[in-house]
Design an enzyme around this catalytic site. Structure first.
Site, PDB file in Angstrom:
ATOM      1  N   LYS A  94       0.842  -1.206   0.000  1.00 26.86           N
ATOM      2  CA  LYS A  94       0.000   0.000   0.000  1.00 26.86           C
ATOM      3  C   LYS A  94       0.873   1.251   0.000  1.00 26.86           C
ATOM      4  CE  LYS A  94      -3.627  -2.292   2.752  1.00 26.86           C
ATOM      5  NZ  LYS A  94      -4.232  -2.371   4.087  1.00 26.86           N
ATOM      6  N   GLN A 154      -3.393  -0.860  10.492  1.00 29.47           N
ATOM      7  CA  GLN A 154      -3.507  -2.186   9.881  1.00 29.47           C
ATOM      8  C   GLN A 154      -4.029  -3.219  10.883  1.00 29.47           C
ATOM      9  OE1 GLN A 154      -3.096  -2.842   6.664  1.00 29.47           O
ATOM     10  NE2 GLN A 154      -3.319  -5.055   6.787  1.00 29.47           N
ATOM     11  N   ASP A 163     -10.061   3.845   5.787  1.00 26.33           N
ATOM     12  CA  ASP A 163     -10.409   2.423   5.869  1.00 26.33           C
ATOM     13  C   ASP A 163     -11.924   2.219   5.959  1.00 26.33           C
ATOM     14  OD1 ASP A 163      -8.653   0.255   5.810  1.00 26.33           O
ATOM     15  OD2 ASP A 163      -7.848   0.704   7.796  1.00 26.33           O
TER      16      ASP A 163
END
Ligand code: GUN
Length: 303
Positions: free
Chosen positions: A55, A99, A122
């Site tokens: 990413k 994450q 997210d």
């Protein structure tokens, strides 16, 4: 439409989206704004290291200012919350991604609720999850479900009125994807069934799916005899299975037994090269949108 034979080329579709995203980044840069994205990784989970690395490399390539903060496994919840608070206040940071999975001693729910919803690229904050459920397009949609939806639309798959069966009810994929595809909206309007560990006769549900999405994290769970001929099969799974023949001692396989399902399916995602690149493309798109919204170029109604 990016399909070869019956394969959906997730990389090609993601590249087309990156092109649009990079034009938006150039427009921001022309106004003196560089989108900023910070990744937070806690501990040394090997899969998370790989995902965050991918990413970050993609965001750098597109011209997003990105940075990864790596915290030790033993970091306390309060320390992580303090970092999130600092990132929430930093005007150069438009997007924050923590994450998953987090270490067990940290409450993921508290952490995701602490991220400023305007920086929550997210889409995990309860406000953004709630907006998705309400069909309010002003929030951020989680990247993997958004990527699956976009993959279907850009492959000209008819979602409206289709029987969609989703395997897996997780907060990151199954639940938000169900909300997205059942919405009363063009390109959605599907009839969605979500199967999980307590579902009786999963195979019978799979067999009537026009669109089957496997996102439960069981290697090669979907076999050919569970798929209706001509169905669209989307494999979200990434599972490590031991393989002494490889240097690392393992290999990655999806939730779909690709070799035997491909001949039965109408369309199918390869894995890798299907959903994974789309998750990243949606993250980049969410980040640019976050920067646009925070700097007054509001696109609250756009993706
Ligand atoms: N872990 C697996 N998928 C994701 C994702 O989309 N976002 C975050 N933050 N963690 C993940």
């Amino acid at each position: 439409m990016s399909t070869t034979g019956n394969l959906i080329d997730g990389r090609a579709i993601a590249d087309a989206i990156h092109l649009q995203t990079s034009q938006r980044i150039q427009a921001l840069k022309a106004r003196g704004i560089q989108p900023g994205l910070v990744f937070v990784r806690v501990g040394e989970d090997p899969a998370s290291q790989v995902y965050v690395g991918m990413k970050e490399r993609c965001s750098v390539r597109l011209g997003i200012a990105s940075e990864t903060r790596v915290l030790p496994e033993k970091t306390s919840e309060d320390e992580l919350l303090a970092l999130i608070d600092a990132l929430n206040r930093d005007p150069k940071v438009h997007g924050i991604l923590v994450q998953a999975p987090l270490p067990r001693h940290i409450s993921a729910a508290r952490v995701y609720a602490a991220v400023d919803p305007h920086k929550d690229v997210d889409g995990f904050h309860p406000a953004n999850m709630g907006r998705l459920l309400l069909g309010d397009g002003s929030g951020f949609v989680p990247c993997t479900p958004a990527g699956v939806h976009e993959l279907l639309l850009r492959s000209n798959v008819k979602v409206e009125g289709s029987e969609v069966v989703i395997l897996g009810r997780g907060n990151i994929v199954g639940k938000p994807l169900a909300a997205l595809l059942m919405q009363k909206a063009s390109g959605a309007n599907a009839t969605v069934t979500v199967c999980h560990s307590a579902t009786r006769d999963i195979a019978a549900h799979c067999k009537r799916a026009d669109i089957l999405v496997a996102a439960m994290g069981v290697a090669r769970f979907v076999r050919a005899n569970m798929v209706k001929p001509g169905a669209v099969v989307i494999d979200v799974g990434v599972n490590r299975v031991p393989d002494p023949a490889t240097k690392s001692g393992y290999r990655l396989v999806g939730d779909v037994a690709f070799d035997e399902v491909q001949p039965v399916a109408g369309l199918i995602t390869p894995n890798p090269g299907g959903v994974g690149p789309m998750t990243i493309a949606m993250l980049m798109q969410n980040t640019v949108r976050a920067a646009e919204m925070q700097t007054g170029l509001s696109r609250a109604d756009a993706k």
